[in-house]
Each structure stands twice: as C-alpha cells, then as structure tokens.
Design a protein around this motif. Sequence first.
Motif, PDB file in Angstrom:
ATOM      1  N   PRO A 140       0.591  -1.279  -0.045  1.00 47.32           N
ATOM      2  CA  PRO A 140       0.115   0.031  -0.066  1.00 47.32           C
ATOM      3  C   PRO A 140       0.828   1.188  -0.178  1.00 47.32           C
ATOM      4  N   VAL A 141       2.144   1.159   0.298  1.00 45.26           N
ATOM      5  CA  VAL A 141       2.810   2.300   0.370  1.00 45.26           C
ATOM      6  C   VAL A 141       3.077   3.156  -0.874  1.00 45.26           C
ATOM      7  N   PRO A 142       3.322   2.681  -1.866  1.00 41.56           N
ATOM      8  CA  PRO A 142       3.428   3.407  -3.119  1.00 41.56           C
ATOM      9  C   PRO A 142       2.061   3.881  -3.713  1.00 41.56           C
ATOM     10  N   ILE A 143       1.065   3.364  -3.337  1.00 34.15           N
ATOM     11  CA  ILE A 143      -0.285   3.641  -3.651  1.00 34.15           C
ATOM     12  C   ILE A 143      -0.691   5.155  -2.878  1.00 34.15           C
ATOM     13  N   ALA A 144      -0.286   4.914  -1.488  1.00 27.26           N
ATOM     14  CA  ALA A 144      -0.493   6.122  -0.528  1.00 27.26           C
ATOM     15  C   ALA A 144       0.592   7.431  -1.173  1.00 27.26           C
ATOM     16  N   LEU A 145       1.668   7.133  -1.409  1.00 26.63           N
ATOM     17  CA  LEU A 145       2.696   8.264  -1.682  1.00 26.63           C
ATOM     18  C   LEU A 145       2.215   8.687  -3.082  1.00 26.63           C
ATOM     19  N   ALA A 146       1.896   7.991  -4.002  1.00 27.84           N
ATOM     20  CA  ALA A 146       1.141   8.528  -5.371  1.00 27.84           C
ATOM     21  C   ALA A 146       0.057   9.232  -5.254  1.00 27.84           C
ATOM     22  N   LEU A 147      -0.656   8.882  -4.218  1.00 26.48           N
ATOM     23  CA  LEU A 147      -1.994   9.947  -3.915  1.00 26.48           C
ATOM     24  C   LEU A 147      -1.394  11.199  -3.239  1.00 26.48           C
ATOM     25  N   VAL A 148      -0.431  11.114  -2.398  1.00 26.06           N
ATOM     26  CA  VAL A 148       0.030  12.372  -1.926  1.00 26.06           C
ATOM     27  C   VAL A 148       0.770  13.414  -2.764  1.00 26.06           C
ATOM     28  N   LYS A 222      13.455   1.268  -0.862  1.00 26.56           N
ATOM     29  CA  LYS A 222      14.553   0.971  -2.111  1.00 26.56           C
ATOM     30  C   LYS A 222      13.590   1.299  -3.225  1.00 26.56           C
ATOM     31  N   ASP A 223      12.350   0.505  -3.070  1.00 23.46           N
ATOM     32  CA  ASP A 223      11.644   0.236  -4.280  1.00 23.46           C
ATOM     33  C   ASP A 223      10.135   0.803  -4.137  1.00 23.46           C
ATOM     34  N   ALA A 224       9.896   1.740  -3.347  1.00 21.10           N
ATOM     35  CA  ALA A 224       8.536   2.260  -3.088  1.00 21.10           C
ATOM     36  C   ALA A 224       8.402   3.323  -4.423  1.00 21.10           C
ATOM     37  N   GLY A 225       9.526   4.080  -4.706  1.00 24.38           N
ATOM     38  CA  GLY A 225       9.518   4.842  -5.812  1.00 24.38           C
ATOM     39  C   GLY A 225       9.274   4.594  -7.196  1.00 24.38           C
ATOM     40  N   TRP A 226       9.523   3.212  -7.329  1.00 20.48           N
ATOM     41  CA  TRP A 226       9.115   2.508  -8.609  1.00 20.48           C
ATOM     42  C   TRP A 226       7.809   2.204  -9.068  1.00 20.48           C
ATOM     43  N   GLY A 227       7.229   2.033  -7.700  1.00 22.71           N
ATOM     44  CA  GLY A 227       5.642   1.798  -7.713  1.00 22.71           C
ATOM     45  C   GLY A 227       4.967   2.992  -8.023  1.00 22.71           C
ATOM     46  N   ILE A 228       5.448   4.153  -7.444  1.00 19.31           N
ATOM     47  CA  ILE A 228       4.917   5.495  -7.552  1.00 19.31           C
ATOM     48  C   ILE A 228       4.557   5.978  -9.044  1.00 19.31           C
ATOM     49  N   ILE A 229       5.872   5.447  -9.713  1.00 14.64           N
ATOM     50  CA  ILE A 229       5.591   6.023 -11.178  1.00 14.64           C
ATOM     51  C   ILE A 229       4.517   5.102 -11.928  1.00 14.64           C
ATOM     52  N   VAL A 230       4.342   3.983 -11.709  1.00 15.85           N
ATOM     53  CA  VAL A 230       3.350   3.163 -12.031  1.00 15.85           C
ATOM     54  C   VAL A 230       2.058   3.790 -11.910  1.00 15.85           C
ATOM     55  N   PHE A 231       1.572   3.947 -10.493  1.00 16.13           N
ATOM     56  CA  PHE A 231       0.435   4.610 -10.056  1.00 16.13           C
ATOM     57  C   PHE A 231       0.165   6.036 -10.681  1.00 16.13           C
ATOM     58  N   LEU A 232       1.295   6.734 -10.667  1.00 18.99           N
ATOM     59  CA  LEU A 232       1.094   8.183 -11.153  1.00 18.99           C
ATOM     60  C   LEU A 232       0.597   8.218 -12.637  1.00 18.99           C
ATOM     61  N   ALA A 233       1.274   7.267 -13.534  1.00 20.40           N
ATOM     62  CA  ALA A 233       0.983   7.105 -14.850  1.00 20.40           C
ATOM     63  C   ALA A 233      -0.470   6.814 -15.029  1.00 20.40           C
TER      64      ALA A 233
END
Length: 353
Positions: A140-148, A222-233
């Motif tokens: 859930p962390v990349p999802i929350a960071l992408a929303l923020v 390490k890898d939360a930033g990679w998931g952020i890109i996917v959800f921001l797209a």
Amino acid sequence: MSLTAGSRPEGTRRTRPPAAVEEPTAAVATAGAKTRAPRTRSKAGKVPWRVRLRRDRTLIVMTLPVIVLLLIFNYVPLLGNVVAFQEYDPYAAGNGITAIFHSPWVGVEQFSRMLQDPLFWSATQNTIVLFVLQLVLFFPVPIALALVINSVIRPRVRAVAQAIMYLPHFFSWVLVVTVFQQILGGAGIIAQTLEKHGWSGFDLMTDADLFKYLVTAQAVWKDAGWGIIVFLAALSAVSTDLYEAAAIDGAGRWRRMWHVTLPALRPVIALLLVLRVGDALSVGFEQFLLQRYAVGAGASEVLDTYVWNMGIQNGDFSYAAAVGLAKGVIGVCLVLGANKFAHLLGEQGVYKK
C-alpha cells in the motif's frame, strides 16, 4: 370504327410491359448479390500472410534480438531442470552439459527428499511470513505516496519529490544494507547519539526477532519509488472532468479520492497484486544473503537462499533444481489463481477471460 376510352381494337393481344417481365430477373439478381456479398467482403478483408510479412518486416526485425535473448537466457535454461529427476554429477563427463546425459535417473526421489527436509519447510515458512508482511506493509505504500504526490499542485515540487523517492531504486542492495547499518547498527548514528546522552545503545541489524520488519523497511525505502511511477501514470489518465463534477456535487477532497481516484487505480492495483502474488515465493536473494550471518540462518533463510546454499555451497545440484522447479510451478499456480480471482471481481488481471 370508333374507339372509346379504355377499349382496345379487336384481334389485338394485350402484352405485358417490359418492366413486368424483367422484375423477377432483377429480384433474383438482387437476392444473389445479397447472398454473395459477405463472402466477397470476407475474402477482401483477409490479408495474406506474405503481405503481412512484407508490411510488418521492420517491426519483426526490431523484435528479433529480443526474441533471441529471451530464448537463450529464459527458455533454453529451462531444459536444465531435467537434473531435478537425476542424481546429477557434473564430473561424469567432460563438461557440465554432457554430464546430464551420463547422470543416472532417480525419478521423483529429490522431491520426496524435499518434502521430508525440515530445513526446506523452515525456509518456506520464513518466505510466506515475509511475503504476507510485505504485502500488508509494503504494497500500500506506493499507492499512498502516489496519492500524496498527485495532490501537490505545484509541478516543480511534485517532480522533486518524485525524483527523491525514486532515486533509491538505482542503489544496489549492498549500498542499501550499508546505509541501514550506518543508521540502525550498533555503531550507527542513532545508537551513538543515545549513548552520548546516557541511554543504552541498540543494534537492530543483528536482532533476529525484528529482522522481518527490517527487510520490509529496506524494501519500502528502495522500491517504493518505482511503484509510485506506475500509479502516477494511471492517475494521469483520469479525466479532470470527473473531479470537477464531483466537486460541483459537493464532494470534498477525501470523497473525491474515494469515489474517483481509487476506482481509477483499481485495474492497476489488481494487475500488480496478481503479479505480486505470483512472486510470493521470491521475496529476495541478495538482500537476505548479505544479512545472513548477522541474524543467522534461522531468521534469514528463504527459498532463494536455500536453493543457493544447497546447490552452490553444498554442490547438491539435483536437489536444488528440484526445489527451484517446485517453487516455479507453485508460482505459476498462484498467478493463475490470483488472476481468476481478479476476474471474479470484475478486473482484467494479467490477461482477459
């Protein structure tokens, strides 16, 4: 002889108009055209394979190197799994490949040994616990960071925040473990600062009970930033008209996030969740191998490190191949099951129904 209106001379024959004679012929021709039209369109719509080959030759040439690399490094090595059904001896012939043909067959003996090995079940238990923990705390962390990040109005601030979070993805696990050692280790910054102020220090890097939380924190950093890109797209494809309509209807920020943003992310979340479930038995190798001797094999042994230890360290290649093959088969079954569950929820998953 006088003729009145509507009369005709005697001895003459009434002839049918030419149009009346030709009407059946025209009707038959029309019916025949209607019958033959689909066949003509189907033949016209089908492009011969030679034409398609000549038309798409540039794309085919571009994909050939990828196909060759995929065959060499992904599919050809699968043939080596045959050693899982042998008592493989790499010195039975001049090289390791020809040794496969000279090694004796033992059937499913390696798999029976695997099911009776307590170390295998211990590694499996650690793997499942770490997977569930990372699925709950890390996914859930990349999802929350992408929303923020998506809620930030200024584009420059958004770009800087995204770059800072994405940067650790390029770090090797050696560097990641070193950074955590310098912060949370016995000689790290936090422990040294506490000791200077009269508190007792601590060493989280050698605590076997907290190791699963430590590796989860390392994976998040390490890898939360990679998931952020996917959800921001995925968020960039959401129409702003939906947010404006929700705001006009009186929806606040949280209600717009719940009723507009999250439904737009649901297909991407389902896809990544299916892939994550399929990768359940591969929680990592290098990350655990680097910290194996700090916390002990009981806390850090997972299936990947177990295969490496049995195959490379002990030279038991057949048994290691059997464990790896079973791990791969279970992973495929998990992907198919998770994808079927996604279909039941109305999502596409990895592939359509």
